[in-house]
Each structure stands twice: as C-alpha cells, then as structure tokens.
Motif scaffolding. Structure first.
Motif, PDB file in Angstrom:
ATOM      1  N   THR A 186       0.786  -1.184   0.075  1.00  0.00           N
ATOM      2  CA  THR A 186      -0.006   0.113   0.035  1.00  0.00           C
ATOM      3  C   THR A 186       0.873   1.434  -0.040  1.00  0.00           C
ATOM      4  O   THR A 186       0.168   2.345  -0.190  1.00  0.00           O
ATOM      5  CB  THR A 186      -0.896   0.050   1.144  1.00  0.00           C
ATOM      6  OG1 THR A 186      -0.039  -0.231   2.252  1.00  0.00           O
ATOM      7  CG2 THR A 186      -1.941  -0.959   1.068  1.00  0.00           C
ATOM      8  N   GLY A 187       2.318   1.149   0.391  1.00  0.00           N
ATOM      9  CA  GLY A 187       3.134   2.460   0.321  1.00  0.00           C
ATOM     10  C   GLY A 187       3.708   2.501  -1.108  1.00  0.00           C
ATOM     11  O   GLY A 187       4.526   3.507  -1.452  1.00  0.00           O
ATOM     12  N   ASN A 188       3.580   1.595  -1.911  1.00  0.00           N
ATOM     13  CA  ASN A 188       3.959   1.656  -3.283  1.00  0.00           C
ATOM     14  C   ASN A 188       3.223   2.564  -4.224  1.00  0.00           C
ATOM     15  O   ASN A 188       2.058   2.016  -4.720  1.00  0.00           O
ATOM     16  CB  ASN A 188       4.336   0.338  -3.751  1.00  0.00           C
ATOM     17  CG  ASN A 188       4.750   0.568  -5.380  1.00  0.00           C
ATOM     18  OD1 ASN A 188       5.320   1.662  -5.721  1.00  0.00           O
ATOM     19  ND2 ASN A 188       4.620  -0.512  -6.197  1.00  0.00           N
ATOM     20  N   SER A 189       3.502   3.860  -4.303  1.00  0.00           N
ATOM     21  CA  SER A 189       2.736   4.614  -5.259  1.00  0.00           C
ATOM     22  C   SER A 189       3.286   5.114  -6.557  1.00  0.00           C
ATOM     23  O   SER A 189       3.216   6.215  -7.316  1.00  0.00           O
ATOM     24  CB  SER A 189       2.182   5.904  -4.595  1.00  0.00           C
ATOM     25  OG  SER A 189       3.319   6.586  -4.138  1.00  0.00           O
ATOM     26  N   LEU A 190       4.310   4.322  -6.715  1.00  0.00           N
ATOM     27  CA  LEU A 190       5.422   4.644  -7.997  1.00  0.00           C
ATOM     28  C   LEU A 190       4.646   4.535  -9.273  1.00  0.00           C
ATOM     29  O   LEU A 190       4.030   3.802  -9.589  1.00  0.00           O
ATOM     30  CB  LEU A 190       6.575   3.745  -7.926  1.00  0.00           C
ATOM     31  CG  LEU A 190       7.505   4.143  -8.870  1.00  0.00           C
ATOM     32  CD1 LEU A 190       8.182   5.721  -8.400  1.00  0.00           C
ATOM     33  CD2 LEU A 190       8.924   3.106  -8.513  1.00  0.00           C
ATOM     34  N   LYS A 191       4.858   5.597 -10.317  1.00  0.00           N
ATOM     35  CA  LYS A 191       4.041   5.671 -11.386  1.00  0.00           C
ATOM     36  C   LYS A 191       5.311   6.013 -12.462  1.00  0.00           C
ATOM     37  O   LYS A 191       6.377   7.073 -12.094  1.00  0.00           O
ATOM     38  CB  LYS A 191       3.156   6.382 -11.669  1.00  0.00           C
ATOM     39  CG  LYS A 191       1.565   5.795 -10.646  1.00  0.00           C
ATOM     40  CD  LYS A 191       0.500   6.550 -11.013  1.00  0.00           C
ATOM     41  CE  LYS A 191      -0.583   6.007 -10.458  1.00  0.00           C
ATOM     42  NZ  LYS A 191      -2.177   6.899 -10.797  1.00  0.00           N
ATOM     43  N   ASP A 192       4.939   5.633 -13.817  1.00  0.00           N
ATOM     44  CA  ASP A 192       5.862   5.884 -14.791  1.00  0.00           C
ATOM     45  C   ASP A 192       5.644   7.355 -15.094  1.00  0.00           C
ATOM     46  O   ASP A 192       4.646   7.700 -15.243  1.00  0.00           O
ATOM     47  CB  ASP A 192       5.673   5.436 -15.969  1.00  0.00           C
ATOM     48  CG  ASP A 192       6.670   5.669 -16.982  1.00  0.00           C
ATOM     49  OD1 ASP A 192       7.940   6.241 -17.070  1.00  0.00           O
ATOM     50  OD2 ASP A 192       6.010   5.708 -18.383  1.00  0.00           O
ATOM     51  N   PRO A 193       6.710   8.498 -14.937  1.00  0.00           N
ATOM     52  CA  PRO A 193       6.063   9.855 -15.096  1.00  0.00           C
ATOM     53  C   PRO A 193       5.606  10.138 -16.528  1.00  0.00           C
ATOM     54  O   PRO A 193       4.922  11.396 -16.721  1.00  0.00           O
ATOM     55  CB  PRO A 193       7.629  10.666 -14.798  1.00  0.00           C
ATOM     56  CG  PRO A 193       8.761   9.466 -15.101  1.00  0.00           C
ATOM     57  CD  PRO A 193       7.952   8.315 -14.826  1.00  0.00           C
TER      58      PRO A 193
END
Length: 305
Positions: A186-193
């Motif tokens: 749930t702490g992973n909010s990484l997205k391709d910019p």
C-alpha cells in the motif's frame, strides 16, 4: 374509481419507484466502478428495479413485516446477486460492503443538501421520503458523492484490506516469462512519469533471464546501478526491450533513479481470477526486497483495481 386521496397516493408511489430506480442504478453503477466488477447494464437495471419495487411494501399494512432489518438485508443480498452474480464469498463481501458504503455516502450527501434547502419530508411506516427533491440537487448530491469517493477510496481500501498480501504474478517479455510472488504494498505509489501507469518493483535476480545479456552484465557488475553505463546499454538494446528511467524518492534518497521496462504483459492471479495487464512498467531493483525471499516484487495497489 380513485378519489382525490387515492389518486395522490398513486402518483406518489409512481414517483417513489422512479426516483428509487434511478438512485439504485447510480449506487450499483458506482459499486461496479469501485470494485472493478464486470456486469451488464441489463443486470444493473433489473436489480435497481427490484430495489425500487420493494419500497411499495410501505403502502400495504399486511406487508409491513418486510420492513424489518433481516428482510431489508436479504433484499440487499438479492440485489447484489442479481446485479453482479458473484461466485466467490470474498468477492460477494467486497461488493456488499462497497454497496453499503456508497449508499451511506450518497444518502449523507442528499440529506446535507436537504437540510440546506429546508425541504419537505414524509416519514412513517418505515419510509423516509424527501418531497419535491429537485433534479439539480440530486445531480449535486451525485457529484458530491463521487468527489468523496475519489478522495477517500484509497484510505477505505487500506483500512479494510491487509497491508501485506502475497499474489502470484507472471511477467512476460519477448516469448520469455518468469513466475514469482509479489507483495501488495500500500506504500508503493510509484508511477511512470511519462505514461502515468503503475510500476511493479521487481528484484533483479528474479527477472534476470528476461533481460538482454548486456543489461544483465551491467546489473551483475555494478551492485549500485551505474546509470551512465546503463543508459548507454539501453540505447544499444532498445530494439529488444523498451527501457526507461523512473525517478523515485525514498528514505535517505530524494533523487533516486530506477531502471524500468515495459513487458508484453503481467498476469496476476487475484482471488483465483487471472488478470492480464499490458499497461504496466517493471522497475528493476538490484538488491533483495525480502530477507527471507517470501516475495520478489512490490505490487502497486491500483493494479488490482
């Protein structure tokens, strides 16, 4: 022959069914949207109609026993079954919980607008009905409910779901594939910019066989990613793999950079249902994600939805 009083009741009942039909459909549609459940418009309509017709029991004293909590709960279950036909208990619980949450939020928004406008209320025989509720206010209530859900849904999911759930996934690239266990983080909010698609963070050792030899050598030689070297190799292997650099922030590292690539697809076994996702990026992590190696990937929570 209808007298004036019975005619007014007839019209009132007609509007009651129509309004409940529309509101039920909206609530079921939002339930479908937030749970990402596939169903048809016909099923939603039939379930909405059954819910609307159920309100007619208030006009028949002999049927007042049907306003009891147990009957109301049973009708809710019937509506969910007709609208979505869930085959698994876990899926059913998710649908019924979301259905009630959406209903409470929608009702709260409508009541808030009612108190602001000081409208007329009819109560009695287990019914609460706002007379002459304008379409404009109904539209505002829908918009308010939508905004509330969009801003709080992440928190609701985090509250009602486990923080650590293991999910089997398979990553496919250029006729190769690797199967591994991922942790829903749930702490992973990484997205391709660039594309704004979610990123799965995967341990290098788990997907080594998918990568070109040149990239493998770089990650094997440099424990800490050498971005200059990797960038040069990425240009050489761009015909084989669509690589990219993904900026990230973590504790003690404000300007980190992760090497990622776009796979052909990722297959996720979620609740015994396979989901094939192509709009996704795999970020390569050149260390261990778990000391006991129970998982080798961190899954973005949005992917399951």
């Amino acid at each position: 022959m209808y007298n004036k009083e019975s005619y007014e009741v007839y019209v009132y009942a007609e509007y009651l069914i129509l309004e409940n039909l529309v509101i039920n459909y909206i609530i079921l549609y939002l339930t479908k949207y937030f749970t990402k459940t596939e169903t048809s418009k016909l099923k939603l309509f039939i379930a909405s109609l059954i819910g609307a017709l159920y309100t007619l029991v208030v006009f028949y004293p002999s049927l007042m026993f049907m306003t009891r909590f147990t009957i109301k709960a049973s009708v809710s279950v019937l509506i969910i079954i007709i609208a979505f036909t869930p085959y698994k208990l876990r899926k059913f619980i998710k649908l019924i919980a979301t259905f009630y949450v959406v209903s409470f939020v929608f009702a709260g928004a409508a009541l808030a607008l009612f108190y602001l406008t000081k409208g007329d209320v009819v109560t009695g025989r287990g019914i609460f009905y706002i007379k002459e509720f304008p379409i404009r206010l109904l539209t505002i209530a829908i918009v308010m409910s939508w905004i509330l859900f969009k801003t709080t849904w992440g928190y609701i999911q985090g509250t009602f779901s486990k923080d650590k759930v293991f999910v089997p996934i398979t990553i496919k690239l250029n006729d190769k594939k690797v199967a591994l266990t991922a942790l829903i983080d749930t702490g992973n909010s990484l997205k391709d910019p660039i594309t704004e698609v979610p990123v799965i963070i995967v341990q290098f050792s788990a997907i080594k066989s998918l990568l070109p030899k040149e990239i493998q050598n770089v990650f094997t030689t440099y424990k800490e990613n050498s971005l200059e070297t990797i960038s040069a190799v990425m240009l050489q292997t761009k015909a084989e793999v669509n690589f990219r650099l993904i900026p990230f922030k973590s504790i003690g590292k404000d300007n980190g950079m992760l090497v990622g690539f776009k796979p052909d697809n990722v297959v996720i076994d979620d609740e015994n249902e396979q989901k094939v996702i192509s709009d996704i990026i795999v970020g390569i992590y050149n260390n261990k994600l778990s000391t006991d190696e129970k998982y080798m990937a961190l899954l973005h929570p949005e992917i399951l939805n």
